[in-house]
Design an enzyme around this catalytic site. Sequence first.
Site, PDB file in Angstrom:
ATOM      1  N   CYS A   1       0.861  -1.171   0.000  1.00 51.59           N
ATOM      2  CA  CYS A   1       0.000   0.000   0.000  1.00 51.59           C
ATOM      3  C   CYS A   1       0.907   1.234   0.000  1.00 51.59           C
ATOM      4  CB  CYS A   1      -0.866   0.003   1.234  1.00 51.59           C
ATOM      5  SG  CYS A   1      -1.692  -1.553   1.511  1.00 51.59           S
TER       6      CYS A   1
ATOM      7  N   ARG B   1       2.015   0.851  -6.069  1.00 51.95           N
ATOM      8  CA  ARG B   1       2.322  -0.016  -4.928  1.00 51.95           C
ATOM      9  C   ARG B   1       1.122  -0.837  -4.477  1.00 51.95           C
ATOM     10  NH1 ARG B   1       7.069   1.376  -2.069  1.00 51.95           N
ATOM     11  NH2 ARG B   1       6.293  -0.014  -0.490  1.00 51.95           N
TER      12      ARG B   1
ATOM     13  N   TRP C   1      -3.927  -2.124  -0.930  1.00 55.76           N
ATOM     14  CA  TRP C   1      -3.905  -3.447  -1.553  1.00 55.76           C
ATOM     15  C   TRP C   1      -4.401  -4.381  -0.461  1.00 55.76           C
ATOM     16  CZ3 TRP C   1      -1.570  -8.244  -0.853  1.00 55.76           C
ATOM     17  CH2 TRP C   1      -1.534  -9.082  -1.977  1.00 55.76           C
TER      18      TRP C   1
ATOM     19  N   ASN D   1       0.106   0.837   6.732  1.00 51.07           N
ATOM     20  CA  ASN D   1       0.667  -0.234   5.900  1.00 51.07           C
ATOM     21  C   ASN D   1       1.182  -1.305   6.839  1.00 51.07           C
ATOM     22  OD1 ASN D   1       0.225   1.268   3.656  1.00 51.07           O
ATOM     23  ND2 ASN D   1       2.380   1.685   3.210  1.00 51.07           N
ATOM     24  N   GLY D   2       1.010  -2.572   6.450  1.00 53.11           N
ATOM     25  CA  GLY D   2       1.488  -3.666   7.288  1.00 53.11           C
ATOM     26  C   GLY D   2       0.325  -4.498   7.785  1.00 53.11           C
TER      27      GLY D   2
ATOM     28  N   GLU E   1      12.166 -17.019 -15.263  1.00 51.93           N
ATOM     29  CA  GLU E   1      11.787 -15.603 -15.285  1.00 51.93           C
ATOM     30  C   GLU E   1      10.848 -15.316 -16.473  1.00 51.93           C
ATOM     31  OE1 GLU E   1      11.701 -13.154 -13.483  1.00 51.93           O
ATOM     32  OE2 GLU E   1      11.774 -11.346 -14.686  1.00 51.93           O
TER      33      GLU E   1
ATOM     34  N   LYS F   1       7.171 -13.735 -16.049  1.00 53.60           N
ATOM     35  CA  LYS F   1       6.730 -12.490 -16.704  1.00 53.60           C
ATOM     36  C   LYS F   1       5.430 -12.719 -17.437  1.00 53.60           C
ATOM     37  CE  LYS F   1       8.458 -10.084 -15.092  1.00 53.60           C
ATOM     38  NZ  LYS F   1       9.535 -10.169 -14.151  1.00 53.60           N
TER      39      LYS F   1
ATOM     40  N   GLU G   1       2.406 -13.295 -14.952  1.00 53.86           N
ATOM     41  CA  GLU G   1       1.961 -12.201 -14.079  1.00 53.86           C
ATOM     42  C   GLU G   1       1.312 -11.046 -14.828  1.00 53.86           C
ATOM     43  OE1 GLU G   1       5.003 -10.220 -11.747  1.00 53.86           O
ATOM     44  OE2 GLU G   1       6.450 -10.566 -13.300  1.00 53.86           O
TER      45      GLU G   1
ATOM     46  N   HIS H   1      10.971 -35.857 -17.494  1.00 52.32           N
ATOM     47  CA  HIS H   1      10.644 -36.368 -16.164  1.00 52.32           C
ATOM     48  C   HIS H   1       9.233 -35.946 -15.743  1.00 52.32           C
ATOM     49  CE1 HIS H   1      14.719 -37.751 -15.747  1.00 52.32           C
ATOM     50  NE2 HIS H   1      15.175 -36.549 -16.060  1.00 52.32           N
TER      51      HIS H   1
ATOM     52  N   LYS I   1       3.513  -3.835  -6.260  1.00 54.69           N
ATOM     53  CA  LYS I   1       4.967  -3.686  -6.215  1.00 54.69           C
ATOM     54  C   LYS I   1       5.377  -3.719  -4.758  1.00 54.69           C
ATOM     55  CE  LYS I   1       8.529  -2.580  -8.868  1.00 54.69           C
ATOM     56  NZ  LYS I   1       8.890  -3.597  -9.881  1.00 54.69           N
TER      57      LYS I   1
HETATM   58  C1  F6R Z   1       8.041 -10.152 -10.630  1.00 56.32           C
HETATM   59  C2  F6R Z   1       8.166  -9.310  -9.452  1.00 56.32           C
HETATM   60  C3  F6R Z   1       8.247  -9.968  -8.126  1.00 56.32           C
HETATM   61  C4  F6R Z   1       9.425  -9.376  -7.330  1.00 56.32           C
HETATM   62  C5  F6R Z   1       9.454  -9.956  -5.912  1.00 56.32           C
HETATM   63  C6  F6R Z   1      10.645  -9.471  -5.143  1.00 56.32           C
HETATM   64  O1  F6R Z   1       7.994  -9.378 -11.786  1.00 56.32           O
HETATM   65  O2  F6R Z   1       8.210  -8.120  -9.545  1.00 56.32           O
HETATM   66  O3  F6R Z   1       8.363 -11.350  -8.233  1.00 56.32           O
HETATM   67  O4  F6R Z   1      10.605  -9.672  -8.011  1.00 56.32           O
HETATM   68  O5  F6R Z   1       8.278  -9.598  -5.254  1.00 56.32           O
HETATM   69  O6  F6R Z   1      10.652  -8.085  -5.070  1.00 56.32           O
HETATM   70  P1  F6R Z   1      11.948  -7.296  -4.619  1.00 56.32           P
HETATM   71  O7  F6R Z   1      12.964  -7.480  -5.680  1.00 56.32           O
HETATM   72  O8  F6R Z   1      11.498  -5.878  -4.501  1.00 56.32           O
HETATM   73  O9  F6R Z   1      12.369  -7.904  -3.324  1.00 56.32           O
END
Ligand code: F6R
Length: 607
Positions: A2, A27, A73, A99-100, A480, A484, A487, A503, A602
């Site tokens: 948040c 965020r 969020w 937040n939290g 990765e 991508k 998500e 396997h 984020k």
């Molecule tokens: C994927 C993504 C998440 C972050 C993960 C760690 O695109 O953004 O998987 O990589 O939440 O976030 P950080 O790097 O901020 O610890």
Amino acid sequence: MCGIIGYCGPRNATQILVEGLKRLEYRGYDSAGIAVGLNGSLKVIKTKGKIKELRQKIPGDMISSYGIGHTRWATHGVVNDINAHPHTDCSGNLAIVHNGIIENYESLKNMLESEGHIFHTDTDSEIIAHLIEKYFNDDLEKAVKEALPLLKGTYGIVCIHAKDPGRIVGARNGSPLVVGIGKDEMFLASDVTAIIAHTKKAVYLEDGEVVFIKPEDFITTDINDKKITKEIEQITWELQEIEKDGFPCFMEKEIMEQPESIKRAMSGRIDKELATAHLGGLNLSTKELINLERVKIIAAGTSFYAGMVGAYLLEAIPRIPAIPELASEVRYKNPIIEKNTLYFAVSQSGETIDTLFAMKELQRKGATVLGICNVVGSSIARDSDGGVYIHSGPEIAVASTKAFTSQITVFYLFSLLLARMRDLSFSAGEKLITDLISIPLKVENVLSRWQQLKEMAIKYAHYKDFLFLGRGVNYPVALEGALKLKEISYIHAEGYSSAEIKHGPIALINEETPSVFLVPDDELREKIISNIKEVKARKGKVIAISVEGDEEIKDIVDDVFEIPATHELFYPFIMVVPLQLFAYYCALELGRNVDQPRNLAKSVTVE
Ligand code: F6R
């Protein structure tokens, strides 16, 4: 997850709060709200949905000199107008944003209800307002300090009171808060992006600190009221870095920025004369580095995959045993700390709670943990025993892209540094440096052919399941690529080592499940080609990311995207970029909100 913003000063708080929330929307964004002081009372406006919906609810003439705002969020309680922050006490004079997570909210709620407090929301956060109300006696700061010891869990809390007007109180425990210092005005935010349009002067709160701000100054104390002198720091990010700058969305901008962000991650850190790297901030002596016996890397999500690449490099270049581990698992497994072992906590935001708490657990047991972070002043950057900033600039899109390539740049540099202290020759060091320096141009080459990846995405976006397959140092890149795609496009995708498909995962192959194979020109190429043939024999469609000049592969697969050749250890840079663009264009083709995918935020600051 948040976002929080608070303001007090001569300008219109309402406008500053809403603009700040807009910048924080990345965020967390299922609902938002503000509370401002107005004619001796508080006016609270909140709504589910985006900031533009909040804006529509705010009267144009709502002018105030102080207030707080929040983007939510959801964790506790469904997404609706009522559960959005700010939350108020029974009198309506006190408003808080949080937040939290408050872990003991149920017992506190029972206690407060038995004392007559009436609750309106399903959130854990509302109890904070009522708890402060319980202790309020015309002094908000004092009431906050009396309430805080009763809270168990994590918080960044910001609150205002109509009977203590023009002031804001903030408190931090596990959720970041930063004070922005302007001229006769003050800001309080969870993230500097909310305030850099107004000031570059910041004070970062530590856990256990409380700040009391008014337009002309601020006071920081601990919860026992002991004064703490804080250093004023300069924010290095520029406003234009948090704007789209002509791009349709942040994710495209951040993918396209990679030639520059990779250069920044290596800038000033390469020593051509000694064919090594310099990483200031490691806080380790040459002797300690030479004596290292093991490296462990903790992280989450994309940062974890960067850590997997890093572990591969550390074993391949300086030949040091290296293990990547999910931070969320490390924290609860009673980790064993071995001697001469160095830990890295890798995190773009520096606030991921799993990584932060795993780091603290390791440190508690005597481990040395270095951070590899992007956000300056973030919790992991501050609490680690040293570390390296990746200097990517702000990453606003929820899906991480440029941070990945910058994080692996740091691992190349660290591997080079260690290897040159051990048995890597001068000329082999020089060769690694030449290869590393050539990467930004090669990434640029891939980016310039985005049109081809867009066409490929249009062709494939309507499939429901994908496999991403790579080996060796490119295995984490396959993981990765799958992450991508899932998500941001919501297409189901799995990443595997291509050797693993027989396997189990090969059972999934049919005409409806395309596979994306990463095919470098290294010693595993032939084996990967065999895996491709196994997939083709089962009528699976195959996209190959292969090296320019590999003509054989074109006859075997359905689609090819060619990348420039490089040293075999450097392919992760050049392999990941087409996968980022492929995911991006698939998401666009399906009409997804690329920067703010559903259910995601984020910086994951809750467990
Ligand atoms: C994927 C993504 C998440 C972050 C993960 C760690 O695109 O953004 O998987 O990589 O939440 O976030 P950080 O790097 O901020 O610890």
